[in-house]
Design a protein around this motif. Structure first.
Motif, short mmCIF file in Angstrom:
data_model
loop_
_atom_site.label_atom_id
_atom_site.label_comp_id
_atom_site.label_asym_id
_atom_site.label_seq_id
_atom_site.Cartn_x
_atom_site.Cartn_y
_atom_site.Cartn_z
N ALA A 135 0.82 -1.21 0.00
CA ALA A 135 0.00 0.00 0.00
C ALA A 135 0.85 1.26 0.00
O ALA A 135 1.83 1.38 0.75
CB ALA A 135 -0.93 0.00 1.21
N THR A 136 0.43 2.21 -0.83
CA THR A 136 0.99 3.55 -0.84
C THR A 136 -0.05 4.58 -0.38
O THR A 136 0.31 5.69 -0.01
CB THR A 136 1.47 3.93 -2.25
N HIS A 137 -1.33 4.18 -0.42
CA HIS A 137 -2.44 5.08 -0.11
C HIS A 137 -3.45 4.39 0.82
O HIS A 137 -3.59 3.16 0.80
CB HIS A 137 -3.18 5.50 -1.38
N LYS A 138 -4.16 5.19 1.57
CA LYS A 138 -5.33 4.73 2.32
C LYS A 138 -6.46 5.72 2.09
O LYS A 138 -6.28 6.93 2.25
CB LYS A 138 -5.04 4.63 3.82
N ASP A 139 -7.61 5.19 1.66
CA ASP A 139 -8.78 6.02 1.39
C ASP A 139 -8.45 7.18 0.46
O ASP A 139 -8.90 8.32 0.65
CB ASP A 139 -9.39 6.53 2.70
N GLY A 140 -7.63 6.89 -0.55
CA GLY A 140 -7.31 7.87 -1.58
C GLY A 140 -6.22 8.86 -1.23
O GLY A 140 -5.86 9.69 -2.07
N GLU A 141 -5.68 8.78 -0.03
CA GLU A 141 -4.64 9.71 0.40
C GLU A 141 -3.32 8.96 0.59
O GLU A 141 -3.31 7.81 1.03
CB GLU A 141 -5.02 10.37 1.73
N LEU A 142 -2.22 9.63 0.26
CA LEU A 142 -0.91 9.03 0.52
C LEU A 142 -0.78 8.68 2.00
O LEU A 142 -1.24 9.42 2.88
CB LEU A 142 0.20 10.01 0.15
#
Length: 210
Positions: A135-142
């Motif tokens: 993962a690089t993002h969570k819920d569309g945010e970095l």
């Protein structure tokens, strides 16, 4: 308690809580040691060990984050007993890494390596799950640095310590060995639905052969 029962809520399917877990609002910061400083010019992700061709494959940050991006809606279950449900994780599927840098036929496990020599071992079948994601993002945010930026592994069906923050590479292994927390008393597999928290709970065959 068996396998998770899914229910639809809006656009995401989220799971019932595993035994012993409590619902968490928000996302606590939990880790061992300091938060590493990200230096993009020095960052490298490597696959090594028992690879199919015997070689090592490496990517710099720009190359790795240019790999095909996907999202997975999944829960995160921390061994400290909080669960965060229905998060959207964005990044590179573990299966993509396996396809580009395949393991040798006799590989059974991987060791995921992170900053400061931190490590976590996984069965190859757990790593190869369609829902396991770098993962690089969570819920569309970095991701923030405290939550693992630039890269953390998320293995939704296992406790969260099996998905390290600040990942730097994967070692293919033909035999199992324990990672950082597994050497310090945590369960070798870490299935939250079986409440596999600690090594003293391990059944025969669930830990590395001595």
């Amino acid at each position: 308690m068996g396998q998770p029962v899914e229910r639809e809520t809006g656009e995401a399917a989220v799971s019932e809580l595993p035994p012993g877990q409590r619902l968490q609002r928000g996302w606590p910061v939990t880790h061992y040691g300091p938060v590493p400083k990200f230096r993009p010019e020095r960052w490298e992700f490597s696959v090594f060990g028992a690879t199919a061709d015997g070689g090592k494959r490496s990517w710099n940050h720009e190359e790795f984050t240019a790999l095909p991006y996907t999202t997975v809606v999944a829960d995160l279950h921390c061994v400290t007993k909080f669960s965060m449900l229905g998060a959207e994780w964005g990044g590179i599927p573990a299966r993509t890494v396996l396809d580009i840098a395949p393991p040798a036929p006799d590989v059974t496990h991987v060791m995921v390596w992170a900053e400061y020599g931190f490590s976590s071992n996984l069965r190859l079948s757990d790593f190869a799950s369609d829902r396991t994601i770098f993962a690089t993002h969570k819920d569309g945010e970095l991701l923030t640095a405290e939550h693992g930026f630039p890269l953390r592994l998320v293995v939704p069906h296992l406790y969260a310590w099996k998905g390290p923050k600040w990942v730097r590479g994967v070692e293919y292994m033909t035999a199992d060995r324990r990672g950082f927390w597994e050497e310090r008393g945590y369960h070798n597999i870490g299935d939250p639905w079986r409440e596999q928290r600690y090594s003293y709970q391990e059944e025969p065959g669930e830990g590395p052969e001595l």
